[in-house]
Scaffold this active site. Structure first.
Site, PDB file in Angstrom:
ATOM      1  CG  HIS A  24      -2.027   0.947   1.192  1.00  0.00           C
ATOM      2  ND1 HIS A  24      -1.842   2.313   1.200  1.00  0.00           N
ATOM      3  CD2 HIS A  24      -3.368   0.759   1.147  1.00  0.00           C
ATOM      4  CE1 HIS A  24      -3.029   2.911   1.151  1.00  0.00           C
ATOM      5  NE2 HIS A  24      -3.964   1.987   1.107  1.00  0.00           N
ATOM      6  NE  ARG A  72      -2.776   7.908  -1.737  1.00  0.00           N
ATOM      7  CZ  ARG A  72      -2.730   6.755  -2.414  1.00  0.00           C
ATOM      8  NH1 ARG A  72      -2.527   6.781  -3.715  1.00  0.00           N
ATOM      9  NH2 ARG A  72      -2.891   5.595  -1.816  1.00  0.00           N
TER      10      ARG A  72
HETATM   11  O1  MEZ Z   1      -9.113  -1.992  -0.278  1.00  0.00           O
HETATM   12  C1  MEZ Z   1      -8.280  -1.593   0.520  1.00  0.00           C
HETATM   13  O2  MEZ Z   1      -7.178  -2.133   0.660  1.00  0.00           O
HETATM   14  C2  MEZ Z   1      -8.562  -0.378   1.311  1.00  0.00           C
HETATM   15  C3  MEZ Z   1      -9.973   0.038   1.370  1.00  0.00           C
HETATM   16  C4  MEZ Z   1      -7.569   0.287   1.879  1.00  0.00           C
HETATM   17  C5  MEZ Z   1      -7.554   1.719   2.178  1.00  0.00           C
HETATM   18  O3  MEZ Z   1      -6.697   2.412   1.668  1.00  0.00           O
HETATM   19  O4  MEZ Z   1      -8.401   2.205   2.923  1.00  0.00           O
END
Ligand code: MEZ
Length: 531
Positions: free
Chosen positions: A318, A338
């Site tokens: 992420h 974002r």
């Molecule tokens: O789908 C995801 O991983 C999610 C909703 C994460 C996020 O950034 O909130």
């Protein structure tokens, strides 16, 4: 405390914001993305992968840490396990107490089957609980499942299994209604219409959320439903090996009480693996946004029994894990930040990428900024880039942060950082397992009567997943597995139970010359041994 370098850089961010001088970089071309990924994305670091020597995916590469577990020793010696002493006898055994497991249990129960959840921690101790930003579904007039499909297929590098993605997007609107009817408190406007936003790589606003604790709200609701229905949940009990019957079909699991290490036998007509992800394996040394129990157990159980993996070499980092302060290092900073207008800014106060590129591209771009380009901000313990959260209120008005992302405000507020006034520092964090066990559209693996749902499945999203498609897949594929496994269980006559596949795997291991002290599934991370 912020260092002088951090403070100097923060002044540049504030100056650029005040002067309205932060430009929005254009989106990258396909060629630019390819080069960026190949050079900076962790999935492309060949030295971090090992080729499997045994099992159904022999000859394929997976992360080194996963290869070690997939080719490790069983926790059980089959000769010492008495399979005639059955402790639990059910139609559908669900391994894992997250969103996928709970959804499967509810549908199996609906279908009149005797379902049981077994979980090594407690129901709800799962990545579902940690998901923040939302769940996708094409249920607005300007949108359609076909557009949702195109966004997700492109974002996943055209590698998703078409029949799985087709199911995901087509059943999404109904999944939202199902959750709404169960009691999930989705964000709605004054007319009761669900509020939807963009995520990275979406061409329409289709992210439905419950502020920035969408996963917790969904899990709370599913857990209540499981409890209200009286579906048995065996907590603090791990599945440590699958049991097959003499015909090679899934027939239950060997369980271990996490506290007493007592061994228990669960016999089942069908089994659903819903064990979630692998963030706690800390691939390539990355921190993680994942739950404490995310140790790829389902992949190990399935693989040792002969199930095939798909895309086990691809992970999601992420883009925005917390990089500062150290106490929350790697914790998720939702993409919704974002979506609401915060931009990614380098040490010089410049926006260096479009804020809503897909996740793999965004993560690689941040890594490039912090490495070769030398534009990262050094913290006392690492490096990161700014996520300029005060922009959210400039764009959407005062009060937006508290209303739409209160969990973020609270998480940073605990450390004296007011995200309404100050930007925050972020760096990629290990977030999601794109690959997993290979299934057909009915949720079954190549082992008859063995189903998989949720993050342990590979192929729904291809080689990169869009935000909000994971909360969606746990519902769609959790329900699907629950319905199909319970229907199937009505026609199953079990043969004699066996652990012969464990002996067979050990023989393969010996023949391949694999000598290891490692036992798997791992069950819990061991931070005591980490340097
Ligand atoms: O789908 C995801 O991983 C999610 C909703 C994460 C996020 O950034 O909130």
């Amino acid at each position: 405390m912020y260092t002088n370098e951090m403070l100097e850089s923060m002044k540049k961010v504030e100056a650029a914001r005040s002067a309205n001088a932060v430009l929005e970089p254009r989106r990258m071309t396909a060629e630019e993305k390819e080069t960026l990924l190949a050079t900076y994305h962790p999935d492309y670091k060949q030295g971090e992968f090992a080729v499997l020597q045994i099992g159904a995916n022999k000859g394929e590469k997976v992360p080194t840490e996963l290869a070690e577990l997939l080719q490790a020793n069983s926790r059980v010696n089959p000769a010492e396990i008495d399979l005639s002493k059955v402790d639990y006898d059910v139609d559908v055994l669900i391994i894992g107490g997250g969103g996928a497991g709970a959804s499967a249990a509810i549908e199996a129960d609906n279908n009149g089957a005797k379902a049981m959840i077994v979980t090594k921690l407690r129901i709800g101790d799962a990545n579902t609980m940690m998901a923040e930003g939302g769940i996708q579904a094409a249920d607005k007039e300007n949108d359609s499942p076909a557009i949702h499909y195109l966004d997700a297929f492109g974002g996943g590098h055209f590698a998703a299994k078409p029949e799985l993605l087709y199911k995901l997007v087509n059943e999404a609107p109904e999944a939202i209604q199902w959750l709404n009817n169960l009691g999930v408190e989705f964000d709605k406007d004054e007319n009761g219409v669900m509020i939807t936003t963009h995520g990275g790589g979406t061409s329409r606003k289709r992210m439905h959320a419950a502020k920035d604790y969408s996963g917790a709200e969904i899990m709370r609701t599913l857990r209540d439903e499981v409890w209200n229905r009286g579906i048995p949940v065996v907590d603090f009990t791990a599945a440590i090996e699958l049991i097959l019957d003499e015909n090679g079909k899934a027939a239950g699991a060997v369980l271990m009480n996490m506290e007493t290490h007592e061994i228990l036998i669960a016999r089942a007509k069908t089994v659903i693996i819903a064990t979630g992800g692998a963030g706690r394996l800390h691939y390539q040394g990355f921190p993680t946004s994942n739950h404490y129990g995310a140790t790829a157990d389902g992949l190990v159980l399935g693989y040792r029994a002969g199930a095939k993996l798909l895309y086990a070499d691809t992970l999601q980092y992420h883009p925005t894990g917390a990089a500062y302060p150290e106490q929350i290092f790697g914790a998720l900073v939702t993409e919704k930040v974002r979506s609401l207008g915060a931009k990614l800014i380098n040490v010089n106060g410049e926006a260096f990428m479009h804020p809503l590129e897909t996740r793999d591209v965004s993560a690689a771009s941040i890594i490039r900024e912090c490495s070769d380009r030398g534009n990262g901000v050094h913290t006392p313990d690492g490096i990161g880039v700014w996520l300029d959260t005060p922009m959210i209120e400039l764009k959407n008005g005062e009060g937006t942060i508290e209303k739409r992302i209160p969990a973020m405000m609270r998480m940073f507020g605990k450390y004296g950082i007011d995200i309404r006034k100050e930007p925050i520092l972020v760096y990629p964090t290990l977030h999601y397992q794109n690959g997993g066990l290979d299934i057909t559209a009915d949720g079954m693996t190549n082992i008859e009567n063995l189903y998989v749902a949720g993050e342990a499945v590979g192929g729904i999203h291809g080689r990169n997943r869009l935000m909000g498609n994971s909360l969606l897949d746990i519902i769609v594929f959790g329900r699907n597995a629950g319905k199909n496994a319970s229907s199937k269980s009505k026609d199953v006559t079990l043969g004699a139970l066996t652990l012969e596949h464990v002996n067979k795997f050990a023989k393969e291991q010996a023949e391949a010359g694999i000598k290891t002290d490692v036992v798997s599934p791992k069950l819990l991370p061991n931070y005591a041994r980490r340097k």
